[in-house]
Enzyme design. Sequence first.
Site, PDB file in Angstrom:
ATOM      1  N   GLY A 152     -30.133  33.791  36.285  1.00 34.21           N
ATOM      2  CA  GLY A 152     -29.044  33.640  37.255  1.00 34.21           C
ATOM      3  C   GLY A 152     -28.720  32.172  37.485  1.00 34.21           C
ATOM      4  CG  HIS A 153     -31.611  29.602  39.352  1.00 31.36           C
ATOM      5  ND1 HIS A 153     -32.813  30.259  39.320  1.00 31.36           N
ATOM      6  CD2 HIS A 153     -31.330  29.409  40.668  1.00 31.36           C
ATOM      7  CE1 HIS A 153     -33.253  30.447  40.560  1.00 31.36           C
ATOM      8  NE2 HIS A 153     -32.365  29.959  41.393  1.00 31.36           N
ATOM      9  CG  ASP A 175     -28.333  33.472  47.859  1.00 36.10           C
ATOM     10  OD1 ASP A 175     -29.249  33.934  48.552  1.00 36.10           O
ATOM     11  OD2 ASP A 175     -28.476  33.141  46.668  1.00 36.10           O
TER      12      ASP A 175
HETATM   13  P1  AMP Z   1     -32.049  29.500  45.015  1.00 35.20           P
HETATM   14  O1  AMP Z   1     -32.824  28.684  44.040  1.00 35.20           O
HETATM   15  O2  AMP Z   1     -32.550  30.881  45.182  1.00 35.20           O
HETATM   16  O3  AMP Z   1     -31.804  28.777  46.308  1.00 35.20           O
HETATM   17  O4  AMP Z   1     -30.617  29.690  44.375  1.00 35.20           O
HETATM   18  C1  AMP Z   1     -29.878  28.601  43.884  1.00 35.20           C
HETATM   19  C2  AMP Z   1     -28.499  29.081  43.510  1.00 35.20           C
HETATM   20  O5  AMP Z   1     -28.600  30.086  42.502  1.00 35.20           O
HETATM   21  C3  AMP Z   1     -27.752  29.695  44.685  1.00 35.20           C
HETATM   22  O6  AMP Z   1     -26.385  29.302  44.624  1.00 35.20           O
HETATM   23  C4  AMP Z   1     -27.913  31.175  44.423  1.00 35.20           C
HETATM   24  O7  AMP Z   1     -26.872  31.960  44.971  1.00 35.20           O
HETATM   25  C5  AMP Z   1     -27.880  31.224  42.910  1.00 35.20           C
HETATM   26  N1  AMP Z   1     -28.506  32.443  42.402  1.00 35.20           N
HETATM   27  C6  AMP Z   1     -29.716  32.957  42.751  1.00 35.20           C
HETATM   28  N2  AMP Z   1     -29.932  34.126  42.116  1.00 35.20           N
HETATM   29  C7  AMP Z   1     -28.829  34.370  41.374  1.00 35.20           C
HETATM   30  C8  AMP Z   1     -28.429  35.449  40.494  1.00 35.20           C
HETATM   31  N3  AMP Z   1     -29.203  36.499  40.276  1.00 35.20           N
HETATM   32  N4  AMP Z   1     -27.213  35.362  39.896  1.00 35.20           N
HETATM   33  C9  AMP Z   1     -26.404  34.294  40.126  1.00 35.20           C
HETATM   34  N5  AMP Z   1     -26.724  33.258  40.933  1.00 35.20           N
HETATM   35  C10 AMP Z   1     -27.916  33.290  41.546  1.00 35.20           C
END
Ligand code: AMP
Length: 284
Positions: free
Chosen positions: A40-41, A156
């Site tokens: 996802g990231h 999110d």
């Molecule tokens: P985090 O590291 O969880 O804070 O997420 C960093 C970024 O990655 C944020 O903008 C999240 O919304 C995005 N993100 C997390 N999981 C996913 C996913 N499964 N698909 C797309 N973007 C994601």
Amino acid sequence: MTRGVPVARTVAALRRAVARYRAAGETIALVPTMGALHAGHLSLVRRARRRADRVVVSIFVNPTQFAPSEDFDSYPRTFAADLAALRDVSADLVWAPASVEEMYPPGFATRVVPAGPAAVGLEDAFRPHFFAGVATVVTKLLLQCLPDVAVFGEKDFQQLRVVERIVADLNIPVRIIGAPTVREADGLAMSSRNVYLSAEQRAVAATLYATLSACAEKIREGQRIAAVMRQGRRAIERAGFRLDYLEARHAGTLEPIASLAEGPVRLLVAARLGATRLIDNIAV
Ligand code: AMP
């Protein structure tokens, strides 16, 4: 051997790198993350690549968005693997503050406290500390890097709306881009926290997206939103979750919405399996 992605450890080093890009006339995209990177990231990084000449990925587990009872200490940290993954998707720079103090030096006393989409009774009702922590760190990251665009995941969804609001309200000169949620084959939204799930919980976890999808379909077919939400809540609890919320909201304002005629609808859910809290959302 391909070269590794350079890492800036201080705000000063980040600014020097960004100044070099600007001097060459290049545009810059920022992808803020807390590391423990998954597909996802990486999809966000690829999207950023298409929107700017240079892609900066920040990796910082931000303590101010965790409550004392939450998982700041145990949050997965996989920096070496993150760097390898970012090299493979051609990120240009990693901004990884050397310490929490680099981000919040002694005497730090300013907070960005958002309302509007940050005060609609979704995540804010269950994690009251969360959005001030996110808003403060995202504002800092944007001002440290001053990118042309910044990419955030729809995973999110409330956070995405909050960031859009902050950037508009504070006149931060950056374009915010939302990116679709990347899912596992069975529909579970990818999350750094999925590693906490036992095999049994992992099987149950997939039912969350199945229920969301079924609810969205029923609303599209014309069933009443309130009734569909009641059925959805029951299905999630029967599957074994402890439900925080399942709500139908206006996709723009995140305010409650009673019918499709009132605007675009987004279904948002948060539910817990043991100690692990999952969130997800879907367009109707
Ligand atoms: P985090 O590291 O969880 O804070 O997420 C960093 C970024 O990655 C944020 O903008 C999240 O919304 C995005 N993100 C997390 N999981 C996913 C996913 N499964 N698909 C797309 N973007 C994601």
